[in-house]
Design a protein around this motif. Sequence first.
Motif, PDB file in Angstrom:
ATOM      1  N   TYR A  50       9.164  45.626  39.642  1.00 45.16           N
ATOM      2  CA  TYR A  50       9.813  46.914  39.243  1.00 45.16           C
ATOM      3  C   TYR A  50       8.890  48.130  38.845  1.00 45.16           C
ATOM      4  CZ  TYR A  50      13.349  49.857  37.243  1.00 45.16           C
ATOM      5  OH  TYR A  50      14.156  50.846  36.812  1.00 45.16           O
ATOM      6  N   LEU A  51       7.983  47.429  37.956  1.00 42.25           N
ATOM      7  CA  LEU A  51       7.170  48.390  37.305  1.00 42.25           C
ATOM      8  C   LEU A  51       5.759  48.817  38.099  1.00 42.25           C
ATOM      9  CD1 LEU A  51       7.818  46.642  33.758  1.00 42.25           C
ATOM     10  CD2 LEU A  51       8.419  48.988  34.425  1.00 42.25           C
ATOM     11  N   GLY A  52       5.514  48.123  38.973  1.00 43.02           N
ATOM     12  CA  GLY A  52       4.152  48.459  39.752  1.00 43.02           C
ATOM     13  C   GLY A  52       3.967  49.996  39.990  1.00 43.02           C
ATOM     14  N   TYR A  53       2.778  50.319  40.420  1.00 44.31           N
ATOM     15  CA  TYR A  53       2.326  51.625  40.577  1.00 44.31           C
ATOM     16  C   TYR A  53       1.076  51.544  41.116  1.00 44.31           C
ATOM     17  CZ  TYR A  53       0.060  51.607  36.253  1.00 44.31           C
ATOM     18  OH  TYR A  53      -0.714  51.356  35.187  1.00 44.31           O
ATOM     19  N   ASP A  54       0.709  52.629  41.809  1.00 43.31           N
ATOM     20  CA  ASP A  54      -0.826  52.741  42.394  1.00 43.31           C
ATOM     21  C   ASP A  54      -1.518  53.682  41.494  1.00 43.31           C
ATOM     22  OD1 ASP A  54      -3.068  53.820  43.429  1.00 43.31           O
ATOM     23  OD2 ASP A  54      -2.353  53.920  45.557  1.00 43.31           O
ATOM     24  N   PRO A  55      -2.480  53.608  40.555  1.00 42.51           N
ATOM     25  CA  PRO A  55      -3.015  54.400  39.745  1.00 42.51           C
ATOM     26  C   PRO A  55      -3.246  55.362  40.387  1.00 42.51           C
ATOM     27  CG  PRO A  55      -3.918  52.080  39.367  1.00 42.51           C
ATOM     28  CD  PRO A  55      -2.900  52.063  40.635  1.00 42.51           C
ATOM     29  N   ALA A  56      -3.817  55.726  41.559  1.00 45.99           N
ATOM     30  CA  ALA A  56      -4.146  57.040  42.254  1.00 45.99           C
ATOM     31  C   ALA A  56      -2.992  58.059  42.525  1.00 45.99           C
ATOM     32  CB  ALA A  56      -4.987  56.705  43.418  1.00 45.99           C
ATOM     33  N   LEU A  57      -1.847  57.289  42.356  1.00 47.09           N
ATOM     34  CA  LEU A  57      -0.503  58.110  42.734  1.00 47.09           C
ATOM     35  C   LEU A  57       0.327  58.287  41.250  1.00 47.09           C
ATOM     36  CD1 LEU A  57       0.340  56.468  46.399  1.00 47.09           C
ATOM     37  CD2 LEU A  57      -0.865  58.678  45.865  1.00 47.09           C
ATOM     38  N   LEU A  58      -0.281  57.979  40.536  1.00 46.00           N
ATOM     39  CA  LEU A  58       0.460  57.946  39.238  1.00 46.00           C
ATOM     40  C   LEU A  58       0.693  59.485  38.535  1.00 46.00           C
ATOM     41  CD1 LEU A  58       2.035  56.279  36.892  1.00 46.00           C
ATOM     42  CD2 LEU A  58      -0.239  56.211  35.602  1.00 46.00           C
ATOM     43  N   THR A  59       1.860  59.905  38.374  1.00 43.79           N
ATOM     44  CA  THR A  59       2.069  61.271  38.232  1.00 43.79           C
ATOM     45  C   THR A  59       2.990  61.331  36.929  1.00 43.79           C
ATOM     46  OG1 THR A  59       2.369  61.892  40.437  1.00 43.79           O
ATOM     47  CG2 THR A  59       3.544  63.523  38.878  1.00 43.79           C
ATOM     48  N   VAL A  60       2.826  62.328  36.018  1.00 49.37           N
ATOM     49  CA  VAL A  60       3.521  62.538  34.800  1.00 49.37           C
ATOM     50  C   VAL A  60       4.586  63.777  34.976  1.00 49.37           C
ATOM     51  CG1 VAL A  60       3.623  62.877  32.372  1.00 49.37           C
ATOM     52  CG2 VAL A  60       1.669  61.634  33.469  1.00 49.37           C
ATOM     53  N   PHE A  61       5.741  63.686  34.810  1.00 48.82           N
ATOM     54  CA  PHE A  61       6.765  64.491  34.988  1.00 48.82           C
ATOM     55  C   PHE A  61       6.819  65.235  33.529  1.00 48.82           C
ATOM     56  CE2 PHE A  61      10.856  66.250  34.651  1.00 48.82           C
ATOM     57  CZ  PHE A  61      11.320  66.764  36.086  1.00 48.82           C
ATOM     58  N   ARG A  62       6.521  66.311  33.399  1.00 56.27           N
ATOM     59  CA  ARG A  62       6.729  66.794  32.017  1.00 56.27           C
ATOM     60  C   ARG A  62       7.928  67.962  31.652  1.00 56.27           C
ATOM     61  NH1 ARG A  62       2.836  70.219  32.763  1.00 56.27           N
ATOM     62  NH2 ARG A  62       2.891  71.063  30.843  1.00 56.27           N
ATOM     63  N   TYR A  63       8.356  67.664  30.673  1.00 56.70           N
ATOM     64  CA  TYR A  63       9.609  68.778  30.302  1.00 56.70           C
ATOM     65  C   TYR A  63       9.661  68.846  28.639  1.00 56.70           C
ATOM     66  CZ  TYR A  63      13.057  64.998  29.419  1.00 56.70           C
ATOM     67  OH  TYR A  63      13.847  63.786  29.089  1.00 56.70           O
ATOM     68  N   ARG A  64      10.272  69.962  28.419  1.00 56.40           N
ATOM     69  CA  ARG A  64      10.553  70.397  27.184  1.00 56.40           C
ATOM     70  C   ARG A  64      11.824  70.129  26.636  1.00 56.40           C
ATOM     71  NH1 ARG A  64      12.213  75.164  24.507  1.00 56.40           N
ATOM     72  NH2 ARG A  64      12.608  76.199  26.449  1.00 56.40           N
ATOM     73  N   PRO A  65      12.011  69.321  25.611  1.00 53.73           N
ATOM     74  CA  PRO A  65      13.394  68.764  25.392  1.00 53.73           C
ATOM     75  C   PRO A  65      14.102  69.990  24.506  1.00 53.73           C
ATOM     76  CG  PRO A  65      11.870  67.283  24.582  1.00 53.73           C
ATOM     77  CD  PRO A  65      11.153  68.398  24.974  1.00 53.73           C
ATOM     78  N   GLU A  66      15.357  70.225  24.813  1.00 54.37           N
ATOM     79  CA  GLU A  66      16.498  71.241  24.296  1.00 54.37           C
ATOM     80  C   GLU A  66      17.519  70.646  23.460  1.00 54.37           C
ATOM     81  OE1 GLU A  66      16.907  73.760  27.271  1.00 54.37           O
ATOM     82  OE2 GLU A  66      15.152  75.052  27.088  1.00 54.37           O
ATOM     83  N   ALA A  67      18.058  69.284  23.914  1.00 54.89           N
ATOM     84  CA  ALA A  67      19.056  68.908  23.275  1.00 54.89           C
ATOM     85  C   ALA A  67      18.785  67.254  23.403  1.00 54.89           C
ATOM     86  CB  ALA A  67      20.205  68.969  23.923  1.00 54.89           C
ATOM     87  N   ILE A  68      19.276  66.509  22.484  1.00 56.68           N
ATOM     88  CA  ILE A  68      19.205  65.130  22.623  1.00 56.68           C
ATOM     89  C   ILE A  68      20.409  64.319  22.238  1.00 56.68           C
ATOM     90  CG2 ILE A  68      17.976  62.941  21.491  1.00 56.68           C
ATOM     91  CD1 ILE A  68      15.735  64.793  20.689  1.00 56.68           C
TER      92      ILE A  68
END
Length: 161
Positions: free
Chosen positions: A126-144
């Motif tokens: 479930y947690l597996g990934y290819d390091p060459a394809l690892l992406t970070v989706f970045r966002y700025r929080p506005e509400a929690i």
Amino acid sequence: MAAQVYPSPDLARFLEGPVTAVLAVAGPGGIPVITRGIACQWRGDEVGIFLNGLDRTMIDPVPPLGASVAGVMCRPTSLQTYQIKGRFLGLRDADAGEQHWLLGAVERMVVEFQKVDYPEPQSRAYLGYDPALLTVFRYRPEAIFDQTPGPQAGRQIAGAA
């Protein structure tokens, strides 16, 4: 645009895991696109959700900068859950430091999953990934929001509604 919000020190530690991460973005025609993340990291003034190559392809086309997004992070053993809404900042490849951090995050999550009876091989798959394809989706929080099951579920703890 709503003001930037920051997590409390306790929530920032919670986000570092072990937690599951689910990401939702507005897709074509406003239809939500939902995908899972491998882990979550609070960095400076943004949330980063790590996506493997396959889950990254779920977010196609890439939303425009500033698009509404929401991440839901949950600790399986306690069901402690938070939703963080915000604005899309971009996608980028994970750097070497993040990839190193992620190795430990995955190990912590494997242990967490075993505590709720997920077998180790299933957790690693479930947690597996290819390091060459690892992406970070970045966002700025506005509400929690606290989304932990119980009477407080849905309670806003920071930011604009």
